[in-house]
Design a protein around this motif. Sequence first.
Motif, PDB file in Angstrom:
ATOM      1  N   TRP A   1      -6.881   1.877   9.926  1.00 53.45           N
ATOM      2  CA  TRP A   1      -7.015   0.472  10.049  1.00 53.45           C
ATOM      3  C   TRP A   1      -5.740   0.351  11.169  1.00 53.45           C
ATOM      4  N   ALA A   2      -4.731   0.973  11.074  1.00 51.62           N
ATOM      5  CA  ALA A   2      -3.719   0.941  12.001  1.00 51.62           C
ATOM      6  C   ALA A   2      -3.930   1.522  13.450  1.00 51.62           C
ATOM      7  N   ASP A   3      -4.885   2.314  13.423  1.00 51.88           N
ATOM      8  CA  ASP A   3      -5.401   2.759  14.768  1.00 51.88           C
ATOM      9  C   ASP A   3      -6.138   1.692  15.447  1.00 51.88           C
ATOM     10  N   ARG A   4      -6.805   0.870  14.935  1.00 52.63           N
ATOM     11  CA  ARG A   4      -7.762  -0.119  15.350  1.00 52.63           C
ATOM     12  C   ARG A   4      -6.931  -1.339  16.136  1.00 52.63           C
ATOM     13  N   GLY A   5      -5.477  -1.384  15.977  1.00 53.95           N
ATOM     14  CA  GLY A   5      -4.529  -2.450  16.456  1.00 53.95           C
ATOM     15  C   GLY A   5      -3.453  -2.196  15.846  1.00 53.95           C
ATOM     16  N   VAL A   6      -2.610  -3.376  15.682  1.00 47.87           N
ATOM     17  CA  VAL A   6      -1.538  -3.837  15.082  1.00 47.87           C
ATOM     18  C   VAL A   6      -1.915  -4.444  13.452  1.00 47.87           C
ATOM     19  N   LEU A   7      -1.492  -3.583  12.599  1.00 50.21           N
ATOM     20  CA  LEU A   7      -1.868  -4.034  11.166  1.00 50.21           C
ATOM     21  C   LEU A   7      -0.592  -4.514  10.517  1.00 50.21           C
ATOM     22  N   ARG A   8      -0.557  -5.670  10.246  1.00 52.54           N
ATOM     23  CA  ARG A   8       0.382  -6.398   9.390  1.00 52.54           C
ATOM     24  C   ARG A   8       0.147  -6.767   8.109  1.00 52.54           C
ATOM     25  N   LEU A   9       0.887  -6.488   7.063  1.00 52.41           N
ATOM     26  CA  LEU A   9       0.496  -6.742   5.816  1.00 52.41           C
ATOM     27  C   LEU A   9       1.561  -7.680   5.028  1.00 52.41           C
ATOM     28  N   THR A  10       1.030  -8.462   4.191  1.00 47.82           N
ATOM     29  CA  THR A  10       1.906  -9.507   3.542  1.00 47.82           C
ATOM     30  C   THR A  10       1.609  -9.301   2.066  1.00 47.82           C
ATOM     31  N   ARG A  11       2.578  -9.556   1.148  1.00 48.06           N
ATOM     32  CA  ARG A  11       2.061  -9.887  -0.275  1.00 48.06           C
ATOM     33  C   ARG A  11       1.622  -8.399  -0.814  1.00 48.06           C
ATOM     34  N   VAL A  12       2.439  -7.491  -0.602  1.00 45.11           N
ATOM     35  CA  VAL A  12       1.948  -5.909  -0.739  1.00 45.11           C
ATOM     36  C   VAL A  12       2.261  -5.669  -2.229  1.00 45.11           C
ATOM     37  N   MET A  13       1.132  -5.317  -3.105  1.00 47.47           N
ATOM     38  CA  MET A  13       1.481  -4.827  -4.315  1.00 47.47           C
ATOM     39  C   MET A  13       0.920  -3.413  -4.735  1.00 47.47           C
ATOM     40  N   ARG A  14       1.982  -2.501  -5.415  1.00 48.07           N
ATOM     41  CA  ARG A  14       1.435  -1.412  -5.612  1.00 48.07           C
ATOM     42  C   ARG A  14       1.823  -0.911  -7.046  1.00 48.07           C
ATOM     43  N   PRO A  15       0.765  -0.340  -7.782  1.00 57.45           N
ATOM     44  CA  PRO A  15       0.866   0.077  -9.051  1.00 57.45           C
ATOM     45  C   PRO A  15       1.690   1.515  -9.145  1.00 57.45           C
ATOM     46  N   VAL A  16       2.433   1.752 -10.158  1.00 49.91           N
ATOM     47  CA  VAL A  16       3.003   2.979 -10.520  1.00 49.91           C
ATOM     48  C   VAL A  16       1.959   4.041 -10.908  1.00 49.91           C
ATOM     49  N   SER A  17       1.397   4.750 -10.122  1.00 51.41           N
ATOM     50  CA  SER A  17       0.189   5.781 -10.164  1.00 51.41           C
ATOM     51  C   SER A  17       0.280   7.166  -9.680  1.00 51.41           C
ATOM     52  N   GLN A  18      -0.512   8.038 -10.097  1.00 48.68           N
ATOM     53  CA  GLN A  18      -0.716   9.316  -9.412  1.00 48.68           C
ATOM     54  C   GLN A  18      -1.117   9.011  -8.160  1.00 48.68           C
ATOM     55  N   ARG A  19      -1.784   8.151  -7.965  1.00 47.21           N
ATOM     56  CA  ARG A  19      -2.723   8.015  -6.374  1.00 47.21           C
ATOM     57  C   ARG A  19      -2.215   6.783  -5.952  1.00 47.21           C
ATOM     58  N   SER A  20      -1.926   6.921  -4.582  1.00 45.31           N
ATOM     59  CA  SER A  20      -1.564   5.902  -3.793  1.00 45.31           C
ATOM     60  C   SER A  20      -2.529   4.743  -3.912  1.00 45.31           C
ATOM     61  N   ILE A  21      -2.220   3.528  -4.074  1.00 48.14           N
ATOM     62  CA  ILE A  21      -3.020   2.457  -4.316  1.00 48.14           C
ATOM     63  C   ILE A  21      -2.017   1.104  -3.676  1.00 48.14           C
TER      64      ILE A  21
ATOM     65  N   PHE B   1      -2.447  -3.117  -3.006  1.00 46.37           N
ATOM     66  CA  PHE B   1      -3.166  -4.281  -2.864  1.00 46.37           C
ATOM     67  C   PHE B   1      -2.205  -5.213  -1.846  1.00 46.37           C
ATOM     68  N   ALA B   2      -2.943  -5.749  -0.694  1.00 44.21           N
ATOM     69  CA  ALA B   2      -2.352  -6.417   0.249  1.00 44.21           C
ATOM     70  C   ALA B   2      -3.137  -7.683   1.083  1.00 44.21           C
ATOM     71  N   ASN B   3      -2.421  -8.512   1.438  1.00 40.12           N
ATOM     72  CA  ASN B   3      -3.237  -9.092   2.550  1.00 40.12           C
ATOM     73  C   ASN B   3      -3.055  -8.757   3.719  1.00 40.12           C
ATOM     74  N   TYR B   4      -4.012  -8.726   4.946  1.00 44.53           N
ATOM     75  CA  TYR B   4      -3.712  -8.205   5.990  1.00 44.53           C
ATOM     76  C   TYR B   4      -3.958  -9.248   7.302  1.00 44.53           C
ATOM     77  N   GLU B   5      -3.589  -8.851   8.311  1.00 41.38           N
ATOM     78  CA  GLU B   5      -3.924  -9.336   9.639  1.00 41.38           C
ATOM     79  C   GLU B   5      -3.998  -8.204  10.721  1.00 41.38           C
ATOM     80  N   LEU B   6      -4.971  -8.195  10.988  1.00 43.15           N
ATOM     81  CA  LEU B   6      -5.215  -6.969  12.134  1.00 43.15           C
ATOM     82  C   LEU B   6      -5.444  -7.581  13.480  1.00 43.15           C
ATOM     83  N   ARG B   7      -4.704  -7.212  14.432  1.00 44.08           N
ATOM     84  CA  ARG B   7      -4.765  -7.584  15.795  1.00 44.08           C
ATOM     85  C   ARG B   7      -5.202  -6.573  16.618  1.00 44.08           C
ATOM     86  N   ALA B   8      -6.493  -6.634  17.233  1.00 44.30           N
ATOM     87  CA  ALA B   8      -7.118  -5.663  17.970  1.00 44.30           C
ATOM     88  C   ALA B   8      -6.130  -5.042  19.256  1.00 44.30           C
ATOM     89  N   GLY B   9      -6.720  -3.989  19.729  1.00 52.29           N
ATOM     90  CA  GLY B   9      -5.854  -3.481  20.985  1.00 52.29           C
ATOM     91  C   GLY B   9      -4.415  -2.841  20.430  1.00 52.29           C
TER      92      GLY B   9
END
Length: 386
Positions: free
Chosen positions: A145-165, A167-175
């Motif tokens: 997604w970052a390759d598609r433009g400028v990716l800005r995340l808010t309210r990011v939540m991550r569980p303690v997990s073996q796998r990277s997960i 949850f976030a709200n995003y704003e993706l500005r193209a270019g």
Amino acid sequence: MHTTEYSTTSLQTAALTERVKRRDVREFYRAFAARYPTVRNRYLRVQRVVMFIGGSVTLLGALLMALGSIREIYVGGLNGDGDLVPMALNGVWMLGLGILFTWSFRRLSTRRGTPSRHYRLARFAADNGLSYEPGPVIVKHVKPWADRGVLRLTRVMRPVSQRSIEFANYELRAGAAGTGGARFGGFCAVRLATRLPHILLRAQDGPADQFTLAALPDRAQRLSLEGDFDDHFTLYCPEEYERDALYLFTPDVMARLIDRVHGFDVEIIDDWLFFVSSRDVVTLDPRAWQGLYDAVAALSDKIDRWERWRDDRLPSVPRVAASADAVAENAAGLIARGVKPPAAGSRRVAKSGRRLRMRLGAGELLGMIAFGLLMIGAVVTIFYSL
């Protein structure tokens, strides 16, 4: 790697809705703001004020221009003194700007982080074994997604997990510089242990199906599946990868998607699995969280099977550990046989399967048409003013 299925029955959501004490919020927010200074970002407040004033002034101006145009028609008729055309065009110009300002103000306001909201979300995260970062933060690790433009995340939540997960709200500005159109929404991003072909499932009951600023896949890449799956999702995969898509989306996986994934687009791209919505997902709505956890649970124990997938379009490369000399010798042998060895970091998926071919979406076309009409209106208005 074992992936534990999420249980929605054990999800604790009381912190999202129960009453809170002001004293507790103040004590929490003092330490929280010291740890995350961005929550007191004055620039965002100024932005909201500017959008509110801009929307109010331009919409009021459009109303006045409309009343003036009606008066011109009533007094002088359609063949009046020539003030009608520039007045009407000015009204259209102001109406377009007013709608843009109002939409931006609404988006900024719904994402405004108040102390009580941060308090509730932080407690919810703690109750469910999640970390919470308010943002906004510009990220590059979600590379597809970052390759598609400028990716800005808010309210990011991550569980303690073996796998990277995440949850976030995003704003993706193209270019590359984020100067293009903006997309807003929320996602859950799950990191995979292997790269997979680019596959997109668009939900038929999504909140903004076709009228999105995102580009849509070319129709030639659409794959129709058995049963009533097409009534719920539209699946796109790269051409000649139809058999691989059927391997990944077996009948039992499709049944789970139909039963438990509602309103989310599902996208596999490189080594990431995304559940995407045009609405925010990290909210104070318990039902939204239940729906998101249902979506993740639907596929969580199928990821292990997906990670066993291999692209047979690539040259075979020994999977045993080897020295640098052995690797070089193997690459030289492939070249001698006229076969180009796969590049490091891209050997899991052939080039033809890494990305879908995209076309302009209806929303993007409408935005371009509206912008063009506004520009024409501005030029005509200036011409009449001379």
